[in-house]
Motif scaffolding. Structure first.
Motif, PDB file in Angstrom:
ATOM      1  N   VAL A  37      59.614 -24.632 101.927  1.00 24.85           N
ATOM      2  CA  VAL A  37      59.876 -23.595 100.932  1.00 24.85           C
ATOM      3  C   VAL A  37      61.241 -22.960 101.189  1.00 24.85           C
ATOM      4  CG1 VAL A  37      57.444 -23.077 100.524  1.00 24.85           C
ATOM      5  CG2 VAL A  37      58.663 -21.865 102.328  1.00 24.85           C
ATOM      6  N   PRO A  38      61.857 -22.472 100.114  1.00 23.91           N
ATOM      7  CA  PRO A  38      63.113 -21.752 100.297  1.00 23.91           C
ATOM      8  C   PRO A  38      62.827 -20.322 100.747  1.00 23.91           C
ATOM      9  CG  PRO A  38      62.544 -21.795  97.980  1.00 23.91           C
ATOM     10  CD  PRO A  38      61.502 -22.599  98.710  1.00 23.91           C
ATOM     11  N   GLU A  39      63.761 -19.735 101.445  1.00 20.65           N
ATOM     12  CA  GLU A  39      63.639 -18.326 101.780  1.00 20.65           C
ATOM     13  C   GLU A  39      65.023 -17.689 101.783  1.00 20.65           C
ATOM     14  OE1 GLU A  39      61.813 -17.742 105.600  1.00 20.65           O
ATOM     15  OE2 GLU A  39      63.530 -18.478 106.698  1.00 20.65           O
ATOM     16  N   TYR A  40      65.053 -16.422 101.450  1.00 15.06           N
ATOM     17  CA  TYR A  40      66.293 -15.664 101.476  1.00 15.06           C
ATOM     18  C   TYR A  40      66.202 -14.682 102.624  1.00 15.06           C
ATOM     19  CZ  TYR A  40      70.185 -12.691 100.229  1.00 15.06           C
ATOM     20  OH  TYR A  40      71.364 -11.984 100.265  1.00 15.06           O
ATOM     21  N   ARG A  41      67.208 -14.692 103.485  1.00 14.72           N
ATOM     22  CA  ARG A  41      67.246 -13.765 104.617  1.00 14.72           C
ATOM     23  C   ARG A  41      68.288 -12.703 104.333  1.00 14.72           C
ATOM     24  NH1 ARG A  41      67.180 -18.259 109.346  1.00 14.72           N
ATOM     25  NH2 ARG A  41      65.280 -19.311 108.643  1.00 14.72           N
ATOM     26  N   GLN A  42      67.794 -11.509 104.097  1.00 20.32           N
ATOM     27  CA  GLN A  42      68.660 -10.403 103.726  1.00 20.32           C
ATOM     28  C   GLN A  42      69.704 -10.133 104.807  1.00 20.32           C
ATOM     29  OE1 GLN A  42      68.608  -8.775 100.723  1.00 20.32           O
ATOM     30  NE2 GLN A  42      70.426  -7.709 101.391  1.00 20.32           N
ATOM     31  N   GLY A  43      69.295 -10.179 106.073  1.00 24.54           N
ATOM     32  CA  GLY A  43      70.220  -9.901 107.170  1.00 24.54           C
ATOM     33  C   GLY A  43      71.424 -10.834 107.189  1.00 24.54           C
ATOM     34  N   GLU A  44      71.202 -12.119 106.900  1.00 25.80           N
ATOM     35  CA  GLU A  44      72.292 -13.095 106.880  1.00 25.80           C
ATOM     36  C   GLU A  44      72.881 -13.268 105.481  1.00 25.80           C
ATOM     37  OE1 GLU A  44      69.194 -14.278 108.168  1.00 25.80           O
ATOM     38  OE2 GLU A  44      69.631 -13.991 110.281  1.00 25.80           O
ATOM     39  N   ILE A  90      73.190 -10.352  93.450  1.00 29.89           N
ATOM     40  CA  ILE A  90      72.111 -11.179  94.007  1.00 29.89           C
ATOM     41  C   ILE A  90      71.673 -10.621  95.351  1.00 29.89           C
ATOM     42  CG2 ILE A  90      71.596 -13.438  95.035  1.00 29.89           C
ATOM     43  CD1 ILE A  90      73.321 -14.673  92.792  1.00 29.89           C
ATOM     44  N   LYS A  91      72.616 -10.377  96.228  1.00 30.54           N
ATOM     45  CA  LYS A  91      72.306  -9.885  97.573  1.00 30.54           C
ATOM     46  C   LYS A  91      71.611  -8.526  97.550  1.00 30.54           C
ATOM     47  CE  LYS A  91      76.518 -12.004  99.265  1.00 30.54           C
ATOM     48  NZ  LYS A  91      77.782 -11.724  99.941  1.00 30.54           N
ATOM     49  N   ALA A  92      72.003  -7.695  96.624  1.00 31.26           N
ATOM     50  CA  ALA A  92      71.481  -6.319  96.605  1.00 31.26           C
ATOM     51  C   ALA A  92      70.131  -6.190  95.900  1.00 31.26           C
ATOM     52  CB  ALA A  92      72.496  -5.403  95.931  1.00 31.26           C
ATOM     53  N   THR A  93      69.816  -7.088  94.972  1.00 26.92           N
ATOM     54  CA  THR A  93      68.622  -6.856  94.141  1.00 26.92           C
ATOM     55  C   THR A  93      67.546  -7.938  94.242  1.00 26.92           C
ATOM     56  OG1 THR A  93      69.626  -7.914  92.201  1.00 26.92           O
ATOM     57  CG2 THR A  93      69.982  -5.530  92.462  1.00 26.92           C
ATOM     58  N   LEU A  94      67.762  -9.014  95.013  1.00 26.77           N
ATOM     59  CA  LEU A  94      66.758 -10.069  95.101  1.00 26.77           C
ATOM     60  C   LEU A  94      65.485  -9.526  95.736  1.00 26.77           C
ATOM     61  CD1 LEU A  94      66.046 -13.048  94.611  1.00 26.77           C
ATOM     62  CD2 LEU A  94      66.834 -13.502  96.932  1.00 26.77           C
ATOM     63  N   GLU A  95      64.372  -9.688  95.024  1.00 26.04           N
ATOM     64  CA  GLU A  95      63.085  -9.173  95.490  1.00 26.04           C
ATOM     65  C   GLU A  95      62.149 -10.299  95.926  1.00 26.04           C
ATOM     66  OE1 GLU A  95      60.408  -5.701  93.819  1.00 26.04           O
ATOM     67  OE2 GLU A  95      60.257  -7.479  92.545  1.00 26.04           O
ATOM     68  N   LYS A  96      62.150 -11.400  95.173  1.00 33.33           N
ATOM     69  CA  LYS A  96      61.200 -12.477  95.445  1.00 33.33           C
ATOM     70  C   LYS A  96      61.845 -13.818  95.149  1.00 33.33           C
ATOM     71  CE  LYS A  96      56.720 -14.236  93.951  1.00 33.33           C
ATOM     72  NZ  LYS A  96      55.810 -14.294  92.828  1.00 33.33           N
ATOM     73  N   LEU A  97      61.484 -14.805  95.950  1.00 34.69           N
ATOM     74  CA  LEU A  97      61.996 -16.163  95.800  1.00 34.69           C
ATOM     75  C   LEU A  97      60.809 -17.111  95.948  1.00 34.69           C
ATOM     76  CD1 LEU A  97      64.358 -18.251  95.811  1.00 34.69           C
ATOM     77  CD2 LEU A  97      64.441 -17.926  98.281  1.00 34.69           C
ATOM     78  N   SER A  98      60.622 -18.004  94.978  1.00 31.08           N
ATOM     79  CA  SER A  98      59.512 -18.956  95.056  1.00 31.08           C
ATOM     80  C   SER A  98      59.848 -20.198  94.239  1.00 31.08           C
ATOM     81  CB  SER A  98      58.216 -18.322  94.547  1.00 31.08           C
ATOM     82  OG  SER A  98      58.344 -17.970  93.184  1.00 31.08           O
ATOM     83  N   VAL A  99      58.993 -21.211  94.374  1.00 31.60           N
ATOM     84  CA  VAL A  99      59.089 -22.415  93.550  1.00 31.60           C
ATOM     85  C   VAL A  99      57.811 -22.478  92.727  1.00 31.60           C
ATOM     86  CG1 VAL A  99      59.278 -24.928  93.530  1.00 31.60           C
ATOM     87  CG2 VAL A  99      60.478 -23.611  95.276  1.00 31.60           C
ATOM     88  N   ARG A 157      62.889 -23.612 104.792  1.00 31.95           N
ATOM     89  CA  ARG A 157      61.916 -23.533 105.884  1.00 31.95           C
ATOM     90  C   ARG A 157      60.952 -24.707 105.731  1.00 31.95           C
ATOM     91  NH1 ARG A 157      57.363 -19.796 105.856  1.00 31.95           N
ATOM     92  NH2 ARG A 157      58.489 -18.947 104.102  1.00 31.95           N
ATOM     93  N   PRO A 158      61.216 -25.812 106.448  1.00 31.65           N
ATOM     94  CA  PRO A 158      60.370 -26.998 106.295  1.00 31.65           C
ATOM     95  C   PRO A 158      59.039 -26.864 107.026  1.00 31.65           C
ATOM     96  CG  PRO A 158      62.113 -27.440 107.872  1.00 31.65           C
ATOM     97  CD  PRO A 158      62.342 -26.045 107.338  1.00 31.65           C
ATOM     98  N   SER A 159      58.004 -27.411 106.402  1.00 30.11           N
ATOM     99  CA  SER A 159      56.695 -27.472 107.052  1.00 30.11           C
ATOM    100  C   SER A 159      56.442 -28.877 107.598  1.00 30.11           C
ATOM    101  CB  SER A 159      55.590 -27.095 106.068  1.00 30.11           C
ATOM    102  OG  SER A 159      55.644 -27.923 104.930  1.00 30.11           O
ATOM    103  N   GLU A 160      57.182 -29.849 107.101  1.00 30.50           N
ATOM    104  CA  GLU A 160      57.097 -31.212 107.627  1.00 30.50           C
ATOM    105  C   GLU A 160      58.460 -31.862 107.531  1.00 30.50           C
ATOM    106  OE1 GLU A 160      55.610 -34.244 104.356  1.00 30.50           O
ATOM    107  OE2 GLU A 160      54.214 -32.563 104.517  1.00 30.50           O
ATOM    108  N   LEU A 161      58.692 -32.820 108.405  1.00 33.91           N
ATOM    109  CA  LEU A 161      59.979 -33.491 108.466  1.00 33.91           C
ATOM    110  C   LEU A 161      59.762 -34.940 108.857  1.00 33.91           C
ATOM    111  CD1 LEU A 161      63.133 -32.994 108.475  1.00 33.91           C
ATOM    112  CD2 LEU A 161      62.892 -32.894 110.954  1.00 33.91           C
TER     113      LEU A 161
END
Length: 185
Positions: A70-77, A160-169, A83-87
Motif C-alpha cells: 500500500v502507498p503511504e504518505y509520511r508527513q515528517g518526510e 498537498i503537503k499541508a492538507t493531505l488527510e487520507k491516502l488509499s487505493v 509499504r510492501p507486504s510481500e516481495l
C-alpha cells in the motif's frame, strides 16, 4: 477547490502516477539507486516492479523485484512511500553474475574432488533460494525507507503537503482526500 465541508477527494489513475514517478527517476537513497518503477493499481493495493542498483559487500549489484503493498504518505518526510507486504525477487546479480553462477565458478575453481563438486552443483538452486530468502527482508526494509514521490515546493506541492488527510487505493485508483482541517494540526 474545497467544498463546504472543507474536504476534497481526488482520484488519480495508474498512468498519471506512472508519469510522476518516472519523472523523478533515477532516485538514490543511501547508496541504492532506484532506476525503474512500474506501477499497477489493483483493487485495494499496489503492485510495483522495481529495479535497483547499488553496492553490497563492496560489489555492485542489480536487483529486480515485484512488491505488493500500500502507498503511504509520511508527513515528517513530506514524501510518498510504498509499504510492501510481500516481495518477489526476479533477478539478483553481483558484478554481473547471479549468485548461482558465482557459486558454480567457485566450485569449478577450488573444488577438485568430483563427488564433492557434483554435490555442490546439485545444491546450486538452493543457493539461489537461500540468497533470496535472506535478501527479501533487507529489500523490504530498503523499499520502506525509499520515497517514491516527493511533491515539489511549488504552490500545488505546498497545498498537498499541508492538507493531505487520507491516502488509499480503491477500485484501481489512488484516492487522496484533502481537508482544510489539516491546516489546524
Amino acid at each position: 477547490v474545497f467544498g463546504l465541508s472543507g474536504v476534497r477527494t481526488v482520484y488519480i489513475v495508474e498512468g498519471e502516477i506512472q508519469k510522476r514517478v518516472e519523472a523523478q527517476l533515477p532516485m538514490e537513497h543511501k547508496g541504492v539507486k532506484l532506476t525503474k518503477a512500474t506501477i499497477n493499481l489493483l483493487e485495494h493495493d499496489v503492485r510495483i516492479a522495481l529495479s535497483l542498483d547499488g553496492k553490497a559487500l563492496g560489489q555492485p549489484f542489480l536487483l529486480d523485484a515485484t512488491g505488493v503493498g500500500v502507498p503511504e504518505y509520511r508527513q515528517g518526510e513530506q514524501a510518498f512511500y510504498f509499504r510492501p507486504s510481500e516481495l518477489t525477487i526476479s533477478r539478483l546479480e553481483f558484478s554481473g553474475e547471479s549468485a548461482t553462477d558465482r557459486a558454480g565458478k567457485f566450485a569449478d575453481r577450488y573444488i577438485t574432488d568430483p563427488k564433492l563438486k557434483e554435490r555442490v552443483e546439485k545444491s546450486l538452486p538452493g543457493v539461489k533460494r537461500w540468497v533470496e530468502d535472506n535478501l527479501e527482508p533487507r529489500a523490504l526494509a530498503i523499499f520502506a525507507q525509499m520515497p517514491l514521490y516527493k511533491p515539489k515546493n511549488d504552490m500545488k506541492g505546498i497545498v498537498i503537503k499541508a492538507t493531505l488527510e487520507k491516502l488509499s487505493v480503491e477500485n484501481g485508483a489512488l484516492v487522496l482526500s484533502f481537508s482544510l482541517l489539516q491546516l489546524t494540526k
